[in-house]
Design a protein around this motif. Sequence first.
Motif, PDB file in Angstrom:
ATOM      1  N   THR A  20       0.808  -1.222   0.000  1.00  0.00           N
ATOM      2  CA  THR A  20       0.000   0.000   0.000  1.00  0.00           C
ATOM      3  C   THR A  20       0.843   1.275   0.000  1.00  0.00           C
ATOM      4  OG1 THR A  20      -0.152  -0.067   2.413  1.00  0.00           O
ATOM      5  CG2 THR A  20      -1.938  -1.101   1.180  1.00  0.00           C
ATOM      6  N   ASN A  77     -13.614   6.957   3.783  1.00  0.00           N
ATOM      7  CA  ASN A  77     -12.597   8.006   3.759  1.00  0.00           C
ATOM      8  C   ASN A  77     -11.771   7.971   2.471  1.00  0.00           C
ATOM      9  OD1 ASN A  77     -11.855  10.053   5.528  1.00  0.00           O
ATOM     10  ND2 ASN A  77      -9.966   8.974   6.055  1.00  0.00           N
ATOM     11  N   ASN A  78     -11.402   6.766   2.059  1.00  0.00           N
ATOM     12  CA  ASN A  78     -10.598   6.606   0.844  1.00  0.00           C
ATOM     13  C   ASN A  78     -11.322   7.146  -0.392  1.00  0.00           C
ATOM     14  OD1 ASN A  78      -8.384   5.422   2.077  1.00  0.00           O
ATOM     15  ND2 ASN A  78      -9.023   3.323   1.662  1.00  0.00           N
ATOM     16  N   THR A 101     -18.706   0.657  13.553  1.00  0.00           N
ATOM     17  CA  THR A 101     -18.442   1.729  12.591  1.00  0.00           C
ATOM     18  C   THR A 101     -18.613   3.098  13.236  1.00  0.00           C
ATOM     19  OG1 THR A 101     -19.185   0.303  10.792  1.00  0.00           O
ATOM     20  CG2 THR A 101     -19.077   2.659  10.323  1.00  0.00           C
ATOM     21  N   CYS A 137     -16.282  -2.983   3.575  1.00  0.00           N
ATOM     22  CA  CYS A 137     -15.671  -3.461   4.811  1.00  0.00           C
ATOM     23  C   CYS A 137     -14.419  -4.276   4.497  1.00  0.00           C
ATOM     24  CB  CYS A 137     -16.669  -4.280   5.629  1.00  0.00           C
ATOM     25  SG  CYS A 137     -17.314  -5.736   4.810  1.00  0.00           S
ATOM     26  N   GLY A 138     -13.615  -4.482   5.522  1.00  0.00           N
ATOM     27  CA  GLY A 138     -12.409  -5.291   5.366  1.00  0.00           C
ATOM     28  C   GLY A 138     -11.157  -4.459   5.185  1.00  0.00           C
ATOM     29  N   SER A 139     -10.319  -4.915   4.300  1.00  0.00           N
ATOM     30  CA  SER A 139      -8.988  -4.340   4.080  1.00  0.00           C
ATOM     31  C   SER A 139      -9.040  -2.844   3.769  1.00  0.00           C
ATOM     32  CB  SER A 139      -8.341  -5.112   2.928  1.00  0.00           C
ATOM     33  OG  SER A 139      -7.366  -4.355   2.274  1.00  0.00           O
ATOM     34  N   SER A 140      -7.940  -2.148   4.118  1.00  0.00           N
ATOM     35  CA  SER A 140      -7.853  -0.698   3.881  1.00  0.00           C
ATOM     36  C   SER A 140      -7.445  -0.368   2.457  1.00  0.00           C
ATOM     37  CB  SER A 140      -6.823  -0.098   4.846  1.00  0.00           C
ATOM     38  OG  SER A 140      -5.539  -0.637   4.582  1.00  0.00           O
ATOM     39  N   ARG A 141      -7.222  -1.370   1.622  1.00  0.00           N
ATOM     40  CA  ARG A 141      -6.666  -1.165   0.268  1.00  0.00           C
ATOM     41  C   ARG A 141      -7.383  -0.054  -0.499  1.00  0.00           C
ATOM     42  NH1 ARG A 141      -8.284  -7.277  -1.496  1.00  0.00           N
ATOM     43  NH2 ARG A 141      -7.086  -7.591   0.413  1.00  0.00           N
ATOM     44  N   GLU A 142      -6.630   0.953  -0.885  1.00  0.00           N
ATOM     45  CA  GLU A 142      -7.212   2.052  -1.662  1.00  0.00           C
ATOM     46  C   GLU A 142      -7.407   1.620  -3.112  1.00  0.00           C
ATOM     47  OE1 GLU A 142      -5.911   5.851  -0.284  1.00  0.00           O
ATOM     48  OE2 GLU A 142      -6.211   6.784  -2.233  1.00  0.00           O
ATOM     49  N   SER A 187      -5.427  -2.437   7.484  1.00  0.00           N
ATOM     50  CA  SER A 187      -6.533  -2.313   8.444  1.00  0.00           C
ATOM     51  C   SER A 187      -6.235  -2.982   9.786  1.00  0.00           C
ATOM     52  CB  SER A 187      -7.805  -2.889   7.837  1.00  0.00           C
ATOM     53  OG  SER A 187      -7.610  -4.240   7.511  1.00  0.00           O
ATOM     54  N   ARG A 235      -9.973 -13.043   8.410  1.00  0.00           N
ATOM     55  CA  ARG A 235     -11.061 -12.795   7.452  1.00  0.00           C
ATOM     56  C   ARG A 235     -11.428 -14.077   6.724  1.00  0.00           C
ATOM     57  NH1 ARG A 235      -8.718  -7.027   5.961  1.00  0.00           N
ATOM     58  NH2 ARG A 235      -9.834  -5.944   7.623  1.00  0.00           N
ATOM     59  N   ASP A 244     -17.174  -6.564   0.640  1.00  0.00           N
ATOM     60  CA  ASP A 244     -15.866  -6.246   1.213  1.00  0.00           C
ATOM     61  C   ASP A 244     -14.870  -5.857   0.122  1.00  0.00           C
ATOM     62  OD1 ASP A 244     -14.376  -8.772   0.386  1.00  0.00           O
ATOM     63  OD2 ASP A 244     -16.081  -9.633   1.470  1.00  0.00           O
ATOM     64  N   ARG A 253     -12.354   1.234  13.580  1.00  0.00           N
ATOM     65  CA  ARG A 253     -11.011   1.411  13.017  1.00  0.00           C
ATOM     66  C   ARG A 253      -9.952   1.068  14.047  1.00  0.00           C
ATOM     67  NH1 ARG A 253     -10.230   7.053   9.814  1.00  0.00           N
ATOM     68  NH2 ARG A 253      -8.853   5.934   8.438  1.00  0.00           N
ATOM     69  N   ASN A 272     -22.980  -1.705   5.019  1.00  0.00           N
ATOM     70  CA  ASN A 272     -21.569  -1.957   5.350  1.00  0.00           C
ATOM     71  C   ASN A 272     -20.703  -2.147   4.108  1.00  0.00           C
ATOM     72  OD1 ASN A 272     -19.542  -2.185   7.309  1.00  0.00           O
ATOM     73  ND2 ASN A 272     -19.724  -4.406   7.428  1.00  0.00           N
ATOM     74  N   SER A 296     -24.892   2.025   4.806  1.00  0.00           N
ATOM     75  CA  SER A 296     -23.730   2.373   5.628  1.00  0.00           C
ATOM     76  C   SER A 296     -22.461   1.921   4.922  1.00  0.00           C
ATOM     77  CB  SER A 296     -23.815   1.736   7.019  1.00  0.00           C
ATOM     78  OG  SER A 296     -23.640   0.341   6.927  1.00  0.00           O
ATOM     79  N   PHE A 297     -21.340   2.531   5.341  1.00  0.00           N
ATOM     80  CA  PHE A 297     -20.036   2.220   4.753  1.00  0.00           C
ATOM     81  C   PHE A 297     -19.054   1.917   5.871  1.00  0.00           C
ATOM     82  CE2 PHE A 297     -22.113   4.898   1.684  1.00  0.00           C
ATOM     83  CZ  PHE A 297     -21.724   4.387   0.458  1.00  0.00           C
ATOM     84  N   ALA A 298     -18.050   1.089   5.542  1.00  0.00           N
ATOM     85  CA  ALA A 298     -16.934   0.910   6.468  1.00  0.00           C
ATOM     86  C   ALA A 298     -16.104   2.203   6.455  1.00  0.00           C
ATOM     87  CB  ALA A 298     -16.077  -0.276   6.044  1.00  0.00           C
ATOM     88  N   ASP A 299     -15.580   2.571   7.621  1.00  0.00           N
ATOM     89  CA  ASP A 299     -14.900   3.864   7.802  1.00  0.00           C
ATOM     90  C   ASP A 299     -13.754   4.124   6.832  1.00  0.00           C
ATOM     91  OD1 ASP A 299     -16.404   4.844   9.859  1.00  0.00           O
ATOM     92  OD2 ASP A 299     -15.075   4.124  11.456  1.00  0.00           O
ATOM     93  N   ILE A 300     -12.848   3.145   6.708  1.00  0.00           N
ATOM     94  CA  ILE A 300     -11.629   3.406   5.938  1.00  0.00           C
ATOM     95  C   ILE A 300     -11.980   3.566   4.462  1.00  0.00           C
ATOM     96  CG2 ILE A 300      -9.306   2.589   5.341  1.00  0.00           C
ATOM     97  CD1 ILE A 300      -9.247   1.046   7.983  1.00  0.00           C
ATOM     98  N   GLU A 330     -12.685  -5.913  12.201  1.00  0.00           N
ATOM     99  CA  GLU A 330     -13.706  -6.852  11.712  1.00  0.00           C
ATOM    100  C   GLU A 330     -15.064  -6.549  12.348  1.00  0.00           C
ATOM    101  OE1 GLU A 330     -11.302  -7.734   9.295  1.00  0.00           O
ATOM    102  OE2 GLU A 330     -10.359  -8.211  11.184  1.00  0.00           O
ATOM    103  N   PHE A 332     -13.706 -13.894   4.151  1.00  0.00           N
ATOM    104  CA  PHE A 332     -14.401 -13.394   2.958  1.00  0.00           C
ATOM    105  C   PHE A 332     -14.283 -14.383   1.805  1.00  0.00           C
ATOM    106  CE2 PHE A 332     -13.001  -8.826   4.267  1.00  0.00           C
ATOM    107  CZ  PHE A 332     -14.020  -8.760   5.194  1.00  0.00           C
TER     108      PHE A 332
END
Lengths: 467, 201
Positions: free
Chosen positions: A37, B109-110, A200, B79-84, A132, A431, B20, A232, B76, B102-106, A228, A433
């Motif tokens: 990243t 923001n991204n 959240t 959700c999951g990984s922060s990958r932009e 994350s 995870r 996700d 954050r 949601n 709703s959305f996952a926070d990261i 999860e 997923f």
Amino acid sequence: MSPKTLYDKIWDAHVAHEADDGTCLLYIDRHLVHEVTSPQAFEGLRMTGRKVHAPDKTIAVPDHNVPTTLDRANAATMTEDSRIQVAALDTNAREFGLHYYPVSDVRQGIVHIVGPEQGWTLPGMTVVCGDSHTATHGAFGALAHGIGTSEVEHVLATQTLIQRRAKNMKVEITGKLRPGVTAKDITMSVIGKTGTAGGTGYVIEYCGEAIRDLSMEGRMTVCNMAIEGGARAGLIAPDEKTFAYCNGRPHAPKGAQWEAALAWWKTLYSDDDAHWDKVVTLKGEDIAPSVTWGTSPEDVLPITATVPSPDEFTGGKVDAAQRSLDYMGLTAGTPLSDIKIDTVFIGSCTNGRIEDLRAAAAILKGKKIAVSRAMVVPGSGLVRAQAEEEGLAQIFIDAGFEWRMAGCSMCLAMNPDQLAPGERCAATSNRNFEGRQGRGGRTHLMSPQMAAAAAITGHLTDVREMM
Amino acid sequence: MDKFTTLSGIAAPLPLINIDTDMIIPKQFLKTIKRSGLGVNLFDEMRYDDDRNEIADFVLNKPQYREAEIIVAGDNFGCGSSREHAPWAIKDFGIRCVIAPSFADIFYNNCFKNGILPIALPQDQVDVLMKDAEKGSNARIAVDLEAQTITSSDGEVFHFDVDAFKKHCLMNGLDDIGLTMEKVASITAFEDQAATSRPWV
């Protein structure tokens, strides 16, 4: 002074600028960087002629797509795109003068294991990483969370993040855990109760007797999966165990600075009458060894339960549960302990620390695996070395496990450690997923003890029957 | 960064909860060192079979949604990984706006860092827009960031909330880093003070 939560205290100590509308510049004490990243962020700096603001607070380590095979020193074991990405981190770390642990360094490992191990992560700090699972560092009473690549670039350039204050959520685990129940079962059970979106907008503080009783390794497992649950960041107030863990680490303060740090760290707790926007309480004695059955981390049940039916749910979860059962190849009503396992993966930033390996080895000692493959991927080179010194590696090898080098490995399967379509895995990662561990792969999350038990019997197993 | 002011476009319905970031862009596409070119792999595992042929009934493969600029989804999202790489893939495909309960926070923001507007609305309003999206290319949903409104193809108007600073940056295509660097004096002052109060950091 009005009472504050632990989060409020750390936040207040890091606001470098606050605009009239409440938008803050939060100062970042530690920035962890890995190969996946960060390349675009460094490229952004180059294109704009910007420098890294605080290279001495920036720590780089490759972990996501490095091979974990024993022959990995040979770069030919990497695919070309992985090799380019790792090489880019190498160039960026050296060119910008960052602290750096390359693959050849025994201290290399998963960034969230290396940070605490080297004493970079300390109580009261702000810690970020383009990943994350940065929430892991919250176990030290540090405000730690994942960010995207644009924010990685922002932190590199300014050592700050543009943030607004989050809400406070308290998760209390009262009383004692029963035998066979672990930190992993705590954190999974919390998500099972609150759902993947329950956190959240919040920062979670985990507290209560069962949390205080956990080792630092266990606390890291709990905080690791805060994300999860949608939060954050997860936090645990530092105490004597925290201080003892930090003391003497390579980058922990020494002498008079240690004493000064300690004095401040001891003020880092939530005041008795602090305000909580949300409170969740679980009794430690009610938590059982748990596994996931579906494709969301909220799909958690005690190992003694049966696969649920979609009609037990409401709203969008009805279709989601059906989709999960189809993907996982499961039928409602099947006892979870009847589910056959092909593969076992022990490792990851959730459960790749020395205590996790000890716990799994204790179950595996003198036994043989009944699955087609099993691997242990230590969280860092130092964890690996310690496990070899303690004789744990030999227990895994004798049982039929592959004993690997450190990295993220099959948690996200960016390197060659992947599941084949339909392959079912007992995993200690975070995870489940669809496709997470490889396209079509089926993941059941659990503790290291439970994964070890499944390795021996070849099906999901209540580890308490082996204790 | 690209500005976002108004948008009138086709919306693709994705009525799943917990979409996700592994679904949005699977890990094998994170090995790039660029931000561009990920659109072809957006929702890769849902979009292509094992032989890389398009799966006909996946929404973005349907003729009427190939030009979609909006996604309407379940709870949601992201959700999951922060990958932009997730918003990069969405943007590269041509999507500029995601609407969900709703959305996952990261992820949320991204999106703002990439000229994408994520809009959270109550479930009943998302349900209306989901039905609208299901009409395909006959229905265009209009988004006005300045007015903070969404207008369905039937003319029904919904108001949405957005942080004032994020709105300002998105409407003007502002570079966050440039804005923060204007406050470098505050950052330096903070560092000077921290060097005394927390010298071990």
